[in-house]
Design a protein around this motif. Structure first.
Motif, short mmCIF file in Angstrom:
data_model
loop_
_atom_site.label_atom_id
_atom_site.label_comp_id
_atom_site.label_asym_id
_atom_site.label_seq_id
_atom_site.Cartn_x
_atom_site.Cartn_y
_atom_site.Cartn_z
N ASN A 84 112.97 50.20 68.68
CA ASN A 84 113.72 51.17 67.88
C ASN A 84 114.15 50.57 66.55
O ASN A 84 114.08 51.23 65.50
CB ASN A 84 114.97 51.66 68.64
CG ASN A 84 114.64 52.60 69.78
OD1 ASN A 84 113.56 53.18 69.84
ND2 ASN A 84 115.59 52.76 70.67
N VAL A 85 114.62 49.31 66.57
CA VAL A 85 115.04 48.64 65.33
C VAL A 85 113.84 48.49 64.39
O VAL A 85 113.93 48.76 63.19
CB VAL A 85 115.70 47.27 65.62
CG1 VAL A 85 115.90 46.47 64.34
CG2 VAL A 85 117.03 47.46 66.35
N LEU A 86 112.70 48.07 64.93
CA LEU A 86 111.50 47.90 64.10
C LEU A 86 111.05 49.24 63.51
O LEU A 86 110.63 49.30 62.35
CB LEU A 86 110.38 47.26 64.92
CG LEU A 86 110.66 45.82 65.39
CD1 LEU A 86 109.55 45.35 66.33
CD2 LEU A 86 110.83 44.88 64.22
N LYS A 87 111.15 50.31 64.28
CA LYS A 87 110.79 51.64 63.77
C LYS A 87 111.80 52.12 62.74
O LYS A 87 111.43 52.70 61.72
CB LYS A 87 110.69 52.64 64.93
CG LYS A 87 109.52 52.36 65.85
CD LYS A 87 109.59 53.18 67.13
CE LYS A 87 108.50 52.76 68.10
NZ LYS A 87 108.64 53.44 69.40
N HIS A 88 113.08 51.87 62.98
CA HIS A 88 114.13 52.26 62.03
C HIS A 88 113.91 51.61 60.66
O HIS A 88 114.11 52.24 59.63
CB HIS A 88 115.50 51.86 62.59
CG HIS A 88 116.62 52.01 61.61
ND1 HIS A 88 117.17 53.24 61.30
CD2 HIS A 88 117.28 51.11 60.85
CE1 HIS A 88 118.12 53.08 60.40
NE2 HIS A 88 118.21 51.79 60.11
#
Length: 193
Positions: A84-88
């Motif tokens: 999720n952090v990498l996508k954000h």
């Protein structure tokens, strides 16, 4: 930056993240994980995420359960949150997974340590992530003859964030940490390890 940790040998911890919720970029990353607890605190000096923060790089520390234990379910929570952090941040594409909004996440700003006052076998009366109240008995300690040598109670209302996993304890060993909200100003925490 993400500084991955586990609990220490002989001490199991919940799936939680440590970071400063007052820093918007850090808060966003913390809340992208579907974990049960967030420790809203810079914690003690020397943690790598604090060095990143001092250099102006938003950072936090995921605590992924017990040391030297393979827990696929817990690992999956942190993989999902990290993705999720990498996508954000646009590093990866794709739909977001679950976040803190999708699970019951307890946020506390302090951790109350319960230290052994005697030596002996420890029996816990609570589990990880369990809510506790002030004065609630959390553990009983017995000598080798089965006699009670100490009883331990919570000094705060909060949630169990860590429990000693070794059956024996000597005086001074941490038995439990309880995540709670301490009112008023606070600084980096100092905890026995």
């Amino acid at each position: 930056a993400i500084d991955f940790h586990t609990g220490t040998t002989g001490f199991e911890v919940t799936a939680f993240n440590i970071g400063e919720m007052g820093v918007p970029a850090v808060r966003t990353m913390l809340e992208l994980y579907p974990v049960g607890q967030i420790f809203d605190n810079p914690v003690y000096a020397g943690v790598l995420h604090n060095a990143f923060m001092e250099a102006g790089i938003p950072s936090f520390t995921p605590e992924i359960g017990a040391a030297r234990v393979l827990n696929p379910g817990m690992i999956a929570l942190f993989v999902e949150g990290t993705m999720n952090v990498l996508k954000h941040h646009g590093i990866l594409a794709g739909p977001m997974g679950r976040t803190a909004k999708d699970v019951r996440t307890y946020v506390g700003n302090s951790a109350f340590p319960i230290l052994a006052t005697a030596g002996g076998l420890v029996e816990f009366l609570v589990s990880l992530n369990e809510r506790v109240e002030v004065g609630q008995k959390v553990a009983v300690q017995r000598n080798n003859f089965g006699e009670v040598v100490a009883e331990y109670a919570s000094g705060v209302a909060g949630e169990i964030a860590g429990l000693r996993s070794d059956a024996m304890s000597e005086p001074g060993n941490p038995l439990a940490f309880i995540l709670f909200n301490q009112p008023g100003p606070r600084g980096p925490a100092s905890y026995p390890e």
